[in-house]
Every structure is written in C-alpha cells, then in structure tokens.
Enzyme design. Structure first.
Site, mmCIF file in Angstrom:
data_model
loop_
_atom_site.group_PDB
_atom_site.id
_atom_site.type_symbol
_atom_site.label_atom_id
_atom_site.label_comp_id
_atom_site.label_asym_id
_atom_site.label_seq_id
_atom_site.Cartn_x
_atom_site.Cartn_y
_atom_site.Cartn_z
ATOM 1 C CE1 TYR A 28 -8.281 0.392 8.273
ATOM 2 C CE2 TYR A 28 -6.879 2.320 8.442
ATOM 3 C CZ TYR A 28 -7.190 1.118 7.847
ATOM 4 O OH TYR A 28 -6.414 0.638 6.811
ATOM 5 C CG PHE A 29 -11.265 -0.850 16.495
ATOM 6 C CD1 PHE A 29 -12.257 -0.570 15.569
ATOM 7 C CD2 PHE A 29 -11.455 -1.917 17.358
ATOM 8 C CE1 PHE A 29 -13.414 -1.330 15.505
ATOM 9 C CE2 PHE A 29 -12.616 -2.677 17.315
ATOM 10 C CZ PHE A 29 -13.593 -2.387 16.386
ATOM 11 C CG ASP A 73 -0.114 0.038 2.531
ATOM 12 O OD1 ASP A 73 0.841 -0.752 2.644
ATOM 13 O OD2 ASP A 73 -0.434 0.848 3.424
ATOM 14 C CD GLU A 74 -1.041 4.637 3.090
ATOM 15 O OE1 GLU A 74 -2.088 5.230 3.417
ATOM 16 O OE2 GLU A 74 -0.145 4.359 3.906
ATOM 17 C CD GLU A 120 0.183 5.886 12.481
ATOM 18 O OE1 GLU A 120 0.287 5.773 11.252
ATOM 19 O OE2 GLU A 120 -0.668 5.248 13.141
#
EC number: 3.2.1.52
Length: 764
Positions: free
Chosen positions: A441-442, A347-348, A482
């Site tokens: 997305y927790f 990804d990305e 993050e």
C-alpha cells in the site's frame, strides 16, 4: 571485449556533466529492474540527427512511435516497414517459452530489439531509455545522443506487475494519469488498475445515468480535503495543496471534483496500450457506492442511506432494478476497456441495513440464503456470471474469497490479517494477485525500513505447492488517495518505491539487489528524475532513533542513502527551511536537545523533516520485586476508539500469558490490549526498543513513556532508547486496532540489528 555482468550493473562512480561539451556519455549505467543478463562493451552507437526505426510487423508501429517520443526531438525518426538497414530494428521473434522475454543488442552499427510479444518489445524500449544519457529527458539542440554497446537478454518473473491509482478520493487529470503510465512503463510495470468510483466521487461517464458525473463527480469539501489543507501549514508542505482546477465555490460551499468522459477514457486506454500497459477498471460494489446512491437513492434500501460505524450504506441487492442498474453501468464499462480483466471490488460492506430491509429479506428467502453474508455472496456470483456472459474475467478483493465464485474469478489479496487468502484461492484453482497492504500500500507513510522490507518481500509464498504458485499472476502496489491531493504528493508517495516494486515483480529473488546495492543502482534514476521534475522522496536519514539516550555526552553523525543530499536543521522545534542551519558533519551533544532535520532536493524543494530527541539521563534504578513466571500478562478489551490510554475503559474480553509482545492468538475484531510485566536486563546499559504497530501503541517503563506510537495510523515503527540499571523494570504496552492489525516489539543491538527480546527477560 564484452564483460559479463551477473546480477546488477553499475559502471562508473559519477556521471560527468560538462558545460563545455555537447556530447554526453553514459559513465554511469544502471538498469532497473535488474536484468537477467547483461554484457557491456567498450564502444557505442551514435545517433544521427535524423534516424530510422524499422519494424517487422505493422503491429509494432505504436511501439516504434513510443520509442521515437523518448528522444524528445533530439533525434528525429522515420518508421519503416523494412527493418534490415534501419538504425533501430524492432522484430517479433520467438526467443523462449516466456512471450515477454526480449533481447536487446546495441553495437556501433545498429540497435536490435527482439521479442515474441508487443509487451516484450516495450520492456526492451524501457531498457533503452535507461541507457540513454539523462539529458535526453530535457535535451538541448546540440545534444549528441549515444548508447553504450550492450547485449541484454531479459525475462520477467511475474506476468502481472501492477499499480492501482485511486481517482475517487482525489481526482487526477488525463495528463497526470499519463505521467504515471509513463513512469510505470519506464520500470516495466504492465497493469494499471484504475479505481474509478467510491463514496467520495464517481469519475467515469456513464451515458445511461448522466447524474453519476453531472453531480456524483462533485462533493463538498470533506475531512480528507480539510486535513490536506491543514497539512500545508502543519507539515510546511505545499504538496498537500488541492489544485484549483478541481475546486468550485457554489452557493457558499466549496465543491471538489472532476470526471473522465468516455472519450477521455478511450484516450488514456490507448496511451497505456501503446506503452504495453493493460488497464483494469474498478467500479466498486455493493459497498463504497455512495457517490451513485446520492444521485439515485432508489439503489439503496428504502430509508436507509448514510454511514454505519465505519462504512457507507451499500446498494440494495433485494431489488431487481438495482441489479439492472449495476449491470447497465458495467455494460458501458466493458465497451471502454478492451482488456479481459475487470475489477468489481466487493470489499468492506456494511450489511446491517439488509437486516432491516424487506426487499433484502425477501431475496434471502426466495434464494434459500441463510444470512446477509450469503446475500452478498449471491450478488457477487450474479455479477461474476454477468461478467462471463460479456467475455470478461472477474476480479474482487479478498473479501469475496468465500462467495462461491468460479475458477475463472481472480482474487486480489490485500488484507495481511487474512493470510489464508492465497492458499485457499489457489487450492480452488483461482488466480491471485498479491497486493498485501503491509508491503504494497503505497499510500502508507514510509520510514527507513520501508524500502528494505519491500525489496525483501516475496509475493509468491514458499509454503504452497508449485501448482498453486503457478496460479499467482503477480504483484501490485495500491495507492489510495484520501490524503494525496496533488500530483506532487502522488509522485512523492510512489518514487522511488516504484523501483523496488519493479524489482520484486520482474527479478528472480536470488538476483534482487540488497538495500545498499539498490541505493547505488538508483542514483542514475534519481538524477533522471531531477531533470524530469519528479517530486521523489529522499530516503530517510540515518544515525539516530526517535529518542536517543546518553549519560555523559554523545555524537550525532547523520548519513543519507543519497550522497551529497543537503540537510538543514533546527533545535527550537520549528521546521527547517532553506535558511536554517546547514548540517556539515558530526555534532557533539552534551545536553538534552531536540533536533529537527530536513532534506532538500537539488532544485531546492524540501522533502521530509524528522524530529529526534537526544536525552541526557542517569540510569533508571531497578525495582526489588518477586516474579513467578516468564512472559507477560495481556488483557484484551473490546475497544473501538483511537487512544491507547482509554483501552481499558472498554469491556474486558479475556486474559492471556504471552512470551513476546504480540497480539495473542484468537484475539480479533475490536482489539485493545494492555500488556504488563517486567523486563530483566543483565547489565547497566542503554537499551534500544522498537515498537511496530498498526494502529496505535505505547510503551512505558515505570511511569515514564518510553515509546509513543499512539493514534490511528498504518504500520509505523518508533524506536527509543532508555538507560537501565541491571535488574527488573516494570513495563506496560498498550495497543489498539479494530481492523486486523499488527503489534511487534524488538530490541536493537549495538550493531543496529533487530533482535527478538529474549523471553527469559520478560517476567510477571
């Protein structure tokens, strides 16, 4: 006599705790996820201090030992191969076509568990744990343990019931990872996706490349770390504290890091396996690879190491040595993880370096590729072929969807703005795992809509064929770390959300409880978490909006889905603590007042605080203008910033007429919108507007900022009220996002129901 329970079970209104009695009875019973069928009796099974577990097959011995560990010494068990007379019997037995179906029968004489699979036995054990009195989580020596007479037949809807934990952005110790696996097992989640490498840290020992962990597992404090530290004070929240055992000071620099040895990995994989959980490793490539490139710079394109506008420099797929490095890493990974599925990421990827790289351009020419995008697809196909050669099944994020993979590849869909992923992949015969970011997305912050949206989410779309639906393996929540530096913060982000996840993964949609039912069902689970010391999130307070408007006076009446929650508040802008004013009932508000409310767990620890403003104001006067058309005008700007007020400083891309506040069709990439027009309201009244966006948005009426949802953030809704006189009022909505995005605006009626704004009210 047994009473049949159809969809969910909640018996009793309170769990009676008596300090005078050593026998604790389950007066409150709730199993999550909701079982297919339950019959409850009036009797119970009482354990002796020394009891037996009988198994029908040696393969069930780990399950028996796991079951025994749940009792934490309150009952001591021996495990016997002969299960005919044991107190608890575990037996492998075909029940129906689904290998995970289990039957649990508890009567006063014996407890029987049957399933055709090890994982089915573990699911039954999870139900046993929830039926045990909550005191089992921290038993006293004199605790007498009982189980209510019960017959449960249960089967899961989906075979993949997963959770992904990011160990790169912030690192989790072995014991912390095990605690998450225990929580997953309690609620019948069976797939642990382990994100082990990324730009911010390499966490898995690779013996052929020792620098990956000797140096690549450590970093200087970065912006994520600094923001976490800032939040300790800004949010008055110690959960943002970075554990000291992950910090070193070397030559004046603060260094963060940690990694798992291969022995650590084996230990965790075995621990998960005992609990019926398969572990799926992820070593992300060709992007998200800076932790490796920093130590082995030859992996990148020559002289092109660093960060682009958004993402880091990827590997150089033009070099054979780079491909061999990637394969060597995965050779060791394959040896550590026995499960057939392995995740490669994909990804990305910032492909701009490949345009400048002679090795990449040579590869493109030699392989007959048309672009750098095709170069990435070539690399992904090479790696999938390597996975297959080694008996592994490839998983990639949905960016790899069009890379020409085989039917054996599995797509993990995460980008809500790419809804074609599921229908396209399944039409090609590929399996899909649904991890749609908006719902799953927790790491996204929660609000009072989060739990209801999750419970109402169907991870299997209705608009595909039955054959395509059969290719959807299941559903998974992802937790990127993050801004999650501690296990306390991680627990806060996933509990009690994990209970709602288990419902949509396990339970047929018709049997999933409503939000109100769900909050009743989780009360025993919350009490269990209190004893276990889990730092769960208290659900949002209700009874107000972000901005509340009144003309004369109003009443503030708070409610919380968890009854008897302690609430304290301030009106001076400070964050409440245990010494702040206790909320004891409805408040009459006669003047403009800003409140800050905070909830507290039974152990005294603080959960969220929320700010709300009650604003006394007269009705805003309407304007006298002539409008010619229904709907609003939208102007799209190529805006890559993060402030709504600056959107129109970028290049203008197009103009549109829209009937609702939304992203116009065809607008993508860097999105900056300025939407203007008028709203015509039919009566003098207080109107409630909800603005939901990912990323930032604001709404003005005239010159006044009514809804402020500005700044870069995940999906977030702000609700504000404004007093308007009958007639036309000028409105302006500004919005930005540069990676997909979402923009919706609603009104909320007097009953608290969301309604789409009538298009006849919108004019320009």
């Amino acid at each position: 006599m047994l009473n049949k329970i159809y969809s969910y079970l909640l018996i009793g209104s309170a769990l009676l705790l008596s300090a005078c009695s050593s026998t604790q009875k389950n007066e409150e019973v709730a199993i999550i996820p909701t079982p297919l069928s339950i019959e409850m009796g009036s009797s119970e099974f009482q354990f002796d201090k020394v009891s037996t577990i009988g198994i029908s097959d040696e393969s069930l011995k780990p399950a028996a030992e796991y079951l025994a560990s749940i009792f934490k010494g309150a009952v001591t068990f021996s495990v016997e191969q002969d299960n005919s007379k044991a107190d608890i019997t575990l037996a492998l037995k075909e029940i129906d076509q689904n290998k995970e179906t289990y039957v649990l029968e508890i009567n006063p004489k014996q407890i029987k568990i049957e399933s055709a699979s090890y994982s089915g036995i573990i699911s039954a054990i999870s139900s046993v744990r929830q039926l045990l009195p909550i005191e089992i989580e921290n038993p006293t020596p004199d605790l007498v343990v009982t189980l209510p007479s019960t017959v449960i037949k249960d089967t899961p809807r989906l075979s993949w019931r997963g959770m992904m934990i990011d160990s790169s952005r912030h690192f989790w110790t072995k014991e912390e990872v095990k605690s998450i696996l225990d929580l997953m097992a309690m609620y019948k989640l069976n797939k642990f996706h382990w994100h082990l490498t990324d730009d911010q840290g390499w966490r898995i020992e690779i013996k052929q490349y020792p620098l990956l962990t000797e140096k690549g597992a450590y970093r200087k404090f970065n912006s994520h770390d600094r923001e976490c530290i800032s939040n300790i004070t800004k949010m008055d929240n110690p959960d943002y504290t970075i554990p000291e055992d992950r910090i070193q000071v070397i030559h004046g620099d603060t260094i963060y890091g940690g990694f798992y040895t291969q022995e650590d990995i084996k230990e965790i994989v075995a621990y998960a396996g005992q609990r019926g959980i398969d572990v799926i490793p992820e070593v992300d490539m060709p992007g998200h690879f800076m932790a490796a490139i920093g130590e082995y710079p030859e992996l990148a394109c020559k002289g092109l190491i660093g960060w682009g506008e958004v993402f880091s420099s990827p590997i150089c797929p033009g070099k054979d040595a780079t491909l061999e490095f990637c394969k060597n890493v995965y050779r060791e990974v394959f040896q550590l993880f026995p499960y057939e599925f392995v995740h490669m990421g994909g990804d990305e990827v910032d492909q701009s370096n490949w345009k400048k790289c002679t090795d990449c351009q040579k590869r493109i020419k030699e392989e007959g590729l048309a672009s750098e995008k095709e170069l990435q697809a070539w690399f992904v196909r090479e790696m999938e072929a390597f996975f297959k050669e080694n008996g592994k099944r490839f998983i990639g994020w949905d960016e790899v969807l069009n890379d020409g993979l085989s039917e054996q590849a599995t797509i993990m869909w995460w980008r809500s703005w790419s809804p074609e992923a599921i229908p396209t992949a399944t039409s090609e015969g590929k399996n899909v795992i649904n991890t749609e970011n908006v719902y799953l997305y927790f790491d996204y912050l929660q609000d009072n809509k989060t739990m209801g949206k999750l419970l109402g989410y169907n991870p299997v779309p209705d608009d595909i064929t039955p054959e395509q639906k059969a290719l959807i393996l299941g559903v998974q929540a992802n937790v990127w770390a993050e801004w999650i530096p501690s296990i306390e913060r991680l627990q806060y982000m996933i509990t009690p959300r994990i209970l709602a996840l288990s419902e949509i993964a396990w339970t047929e949609p018709s049997k999933i409880p409503s939000l109100t039912e769900f909050y009743s069902l989780i009360l025993p689970q919350i009490k269990r978490m209190d004893i276990m010391g889990i730092n769960y999130r208290i659900p949002d307070l209700e009874g107000f909006y972000n901005v509340n408007t009144f003309v004369d006076e109003t009443t503030l009446n708070l409610t919380c889905p968890l009854p008897n929650t302690e609430i304290r508040y301030t009106t001076d802008g400070t964050i409440p603590n245990k010494n702040s004013q206790l909320y004891e009932g409805p408040l009459t508000v006669t003047e403009t007042t800003s409140f800050t409310f905070r909830t507290f767990r039974p152990d005294g620890s603080a959960s969220d605080f929320v700010e709300t403003k009650f604003m006394k104001t007269p009705y805003r006067e309407a304007v006298d203008v002539e409008t010619t058309s229904e709907g609003l005008k939208a102007v799209w700007y190529d805006y890559a910033g993060s402030e709504c007020e600056k959107v129109d400083t970028a290049k203008k891309m197009g103009e549109y007429e829209i009937s609702t506040v939304s992203i116009p069709e065809g607008v993508s990439g860097n999105i900056g919108l300025v939407i203007t027009g008028y709203i015509e309201v039919p009566t003098d009244d207080i109107y409630t507007f909800a603005l939901l966006s990912d990323d930032g948005s604001i709404m003005k009426i005239g010159e006044d900022l009514v809804v402020d949802n500005d700044g870069a953030h995940s999906p977030k809704e702000i609700v504000s009220q404004v007093a308007l006189k009958r007639g036309l009022h000028p409105i302006e909505i500004r919005y930005f996002d540069n990676n997909g995005g979402m923009l919706e605006m609603y009104m909320i009626n007097k009953n608290g129901e969301k309604t789409i704004i009538d298009k006849s009210w919108l004019k320009h």
